[in-house]
Design an enzyme around this catalytic site. Structure first.
Site, mmCIF file in Angstrom:
data_model
loop_
_atom_site.group_PDB
_atom_site.id
_atom_site.type_symbol
_atom_site.label_atom_id
_atom_site.label_comp_id
_atom_site.label_asym_id
_atom_site.label_seq_id
_atom_site.Cartn_x
_atom_site.Cartn_y
_atom_site.Cartn_z
ATOM 1 N N ASP A 167 13.186 60.809 -14.433
ATOM 2 C CA ASP A 167 12.102 59.809 -14.394
ATOM 3 C C ASP A 167 12.133 58.772 -15.514
ATOM 4 O O ASP A 167 11.065 58.402 -16.047
ATOM 5 C CB ASP A 167 10.738 60.523 -14.387
ATOM 6 C CG ASP A 167 10.565 61.446 -13.208
ATOM 7 O OD1 ASP A 167 11.470 61.514 -12.349
ATOM 8 O OD2 ASP A 167 9.528 62.127 -13.143
ATOM 9 N N GLU A 203 9.897 59.680 -9.998
ATOM 10 C CA GLU A 203 8.618 60.117 -9.428
ATOM 11 C C GLU A 203 7.953 58.909 -8.760
ATOM 12 O O GLU A 203 7.902 57.830 -9.347
ATOM 13 C CB GLU A 203 7.689 60.667 -10.529
ATOM 14 C CG GLU A 203 6.341 61.139 -9.963
ATOM 15 C CD GLU A 203 5.393 61.702 -11.023
ATOM 16 O OE1 GLU A 203 5.829 61.951 -12.157
ATOM 17 O OE2 GLU A 203 4.199 61.882 -10.685
ATOM 18 N N LYS A 252 11.209 61.810 -5.822
ATOM 19 C CA LYS A 252 10.374 63.012 -5.753
ATOM 20 C C LYS A 252 8.901 62.625 -5.831
ATOM 21 O O LYS A 252 8.519 61.761 -6.621
ATOM 22 C CB LYS A 252 10.754 63.978 -6.884
ATOM 23 C CG LYS A 252 10.530 63.450 -8.285
ATOM 24 C CD LYS A 252 11.057 64.456 -9.306
ATOM 25 C CE LYS A 252 10.818 64.022 -10.731
ATOM 26 N NZ LYS A 252 9.431 64.021 -11.156
ATOM 27 N N LYS A 257 5.989 66.529 -9.799
ATOM 28 C CA LYS A 257 6.502 66.583 -11.166
ATOM 29 C C LYS A 257 7.872 67.279 -11.202
ATOM 30 O O LYS A 257 8.742 66.884 -11.965
ATOM 31 C CB LYS A 257 5.508 67.309 -12.086
ATOM 32 C CG LYS A 257 4.090 66.719 -12.084
ATOM 33 C CD LYS A 257 4.067 65.247 -12.403
ATOM 34 C CE LYS A 257 2.641 64.702 -12.451
ATOM 35 N NZ LYS A 257 2.610 63.226 -12.476
ATOM 36 N N VAL A 285 11.823 62.112 -19.225
ATOM 37 C CA VAL A 285 10.416 62.110 -19.641
ATOM 38 C C VAL A 285 9.535 62.637 -18.512
ATOM 39 O O VAL A 285 9.896 62.525 -17.348
ATOM 40 C CB VAL A 285 9.977 60.678 -20.018
ATOM 41 C CG1 VAL A 285 10.771 60.179 -21.212
ATOM 42 C CG2 VAL A 285 10.092 59.691 -18.858
ATOM 43 N N THR A 286 8.374 63.198 -18.898
ATOM 44 C CA THR A 286 8.015 63.558 -20.254
ATOM 45 C C THR A 286 8.358 65.034 -20.461
ATOM 46 O O THR A 286 8.386 65.808 -19.507
ATOM 47 C CB THR A 286 6.511 63.321 -20.544
ATOM 48 O OG1 THR A 286 5.728 64.141 -19.658
ATOM 49 C CG2 THR A 286 6.137 61.885 -20.334
ATOM 50 N N CYS A 314 7.294 66.460 -16.436
ATOM 51 C CA CYS A 314 8.341 66.549 -15.409
ATOM 52 C C CYS A 314 9.594 67.280 -15.884
ATOM 53 O O CYS A 314 10.263 67.939 -15.083
ATOM 54 C CB CYS A 314 8.670 65.161 -14.892
ATOM 55 S SG CYS A 314 7.307 64.498 -13.902
ATOM 56 N N GLN A 334 11.891 83.483 -26.877
ATOM 57 C CA GLN A 334 12.138 84.771 -26.211
ATOM 58 C C GLN A 334 13.587 84.876 -25.713
ATOM 59 O O GLN A 334 13.842 85.339 -24.598
ATOM 60 C CB GLN A 334 11.163 84.973 -25.048
ATOM 61 C CG GLN A 334 9.692 84.846 -25.446
ATOM 62 C CD GLN A 334 8.771 85.130 -24.282
ATOM 63 O OE1 GLN A 334 8.795 86.217 -23.710
ATOM 64 N NE2 GLN A 334 7.952 84.144 -23.934
HETATM 65 N N1 TIU Z 1 7.689 62.118 -15.122
HETATM 66 C C1 TIU Z 1 6.566 62.637 -15.622
HETATM 67 O O1 TIU Z 1 6.591 63.346 -16.617
HETATM 68 N N2 TIU Z 1 5.368 62.321 -14.984
HETATM 69 C C2 TIU Z 1 4.166 62.257 -15.632
HETATM 70 O O2 TIU Z 1 3.142 61.961 -15.000
HETATM 71 N N3 TIU Z 1 4.160 62.509 -16.964
HETATM 72 C C3 TIU Z 1 3.108 62.418 -17.840
HETATM 73 O O3 TIU Z 1 3.258 62.802 -19.002
HETATM 74 N N4 TIU Z 1 1.963 61.872 -17.423
#
Ligand code: TIU
Length: 244
Positions: free
Chosen positions: A30, A78, A135, A138, A163-164, A168, A208
Site C-alpha cells: 500500500d 488498498e 485489495k 487491510k 505502510v502502515t 496493513c 516469543q
Molecule cells: N494500508 C493501511 O495500513 N491502511 C490503513 O488504513 N492504515 C492506517 O494506518 N490507517
C-alpha cells in the site's frame, strides 16, 4: 530447509534466517498516494502523513535489489470499486473522517480504484511485469488472488515492506504466517503515522521466538545479496535517485 545456490543467510531478529531467494518474494504493501500524500485517505483520518516518508528511500533500495536479483515483486493497493460494492458499510461509516471513502478529494475520490490518490507513489511505481494486488481490506490475502499467485511462483518466504506497520503490514503478516509462509518484515521499509505503533508492531512480530515472523532491514537484505546483484543495485539506485 535445503541449501541451494540461491540460499543466503539474512541477518534478522529474533535470529538470522536462511532464505532461498528463488523462493522469496518482495511484497510492498500500500505505498499509495492516499496514505503518503496530503489530501488522501490517511490525512482524512486525522493523520500526519509526513510520518510515512522515511520508509520510501529504504523501500526503493530493496525494490532495486529485488529487481536486480530477479525476485518476484508484488505491490498491493488498498481501495474500493467506484460503486463501493466491495466496501463494507461499517468501514465507510467508521470514525469521523474529514472525507469518507468515495467522497471527492484533491486526488480524486478517496480510496477508490482508478483515482489519482489510489495510485502508487512515483518512487515505488511497479514495472509492467510486476504483480499488482488490489485489495479491499487491510490484509493482502482477504478477497484477493495472492495465495494462488504465491503458490504458482513457488514462493515460501516473503520480504515485507510498506505502510502502515501496525495496520496493513501487521494484518498481512499474520495472514501470511497462518498460511505457512515465512515472513521477514524490513523495519526501515515500513512506517506508521504513530512511531510508537511502528516499534510495537515490529516487536509483536519478532517476540516469543518470532511468533509471526522475523524483523530485518534494507541494509541486511542488500548485504545478503551477491556482489553482482549489489553492483547492479547500486547503479539502479543512482538512476532513480534513491541511494541512501
Ligand atoms: N494500508 C493501511 O495500513 N491502511 C490503513 O488504513 N492504515 C492506517 O494506518 N490507517
Amino acid at each position: 530447509m535445503a541449501t541451494s545456490a540461491t540460499t543466503r543467510l539474512l541477518d534478522a531478529e529474533p535470529q538470522p534466517i536462511e532464505l532461498d531467494w528463488a523462493a522469496t518474494a518482495l511484497v510492498i504493501i500500500d505505498m499509495q498516494r492516499d496514505f503518503l500524500e496530503p489530501g488522501g485517505f490517511g490525512e482524512t483520518l486525522g493523520n500526519d502523513v509526513s510520518q510515512l516518508a522515511r520508509a520510501v528511500a529504504p523501500c526503493a533500495s530493496v525494490l532495486a535489489a529485488a529487481r536486480a536479483a530477479g525476485m518476484l515483486v508484488v505491490h498491493t493497493r488498498e481501495g474500493h470499486l467506484p460503486d463501493l460494492s466491495d466496501a463494507p458499510p461499517a468501514k465507510i461509516a467508521r470514525g469521523a473522517p474529514s472525507r469518507r471513502i468515495g467522497d471527492p478529494g484533491p486526488m480524486g475520490r478517496i480510496l477508490i480504484r482508478g483515482e489519482a490518490g489510489h495510485d502508487f507513489i512515483p518512487e515505488l511505481y511497479p514495472l509492467d511485469d510486476e504483480i499488482v494486488i488490489d485489495k479491499p481490506g487491510k490484509g493482502a490475502f482477504y478477497a484477493t488472488d495472492l495465495g494462488e499467485i504465491l503458490q504458482n511462483f513457488g514462493i515460501a518466504n516473503l520480504l515485507v515492506c510498506g505502510v502502515t506497520t501496525e495496520v496493513c503490514v501487521n494484518t498481512t503478516v499474520r495472514e501470511v504466517n497462518d498460511r505457512g509462509y515465512r515472513c521477514v518484515v524490513l523495519a526501515d521499509c515500513c512506517a506508521s503515522y504513530f512511531p510508537e505503533f511502528h516499534e510495537m508492531g515490529l516487536n509483536m512480530i519478532k517476540a516469543q521466538g518470532g511468533i509471526f515472523g522475523w524483523v530485518s532491514s534494507s541494509a541486511a537484505v542488500r548485504a545478503a545479496m551477491t556482489p553482482e546483484i549489489l553492483a547492479t543495485e547500486t547503479s539502479n539506485q543512482r538512476t532513480v535517485g534513491a541511494a541512501q
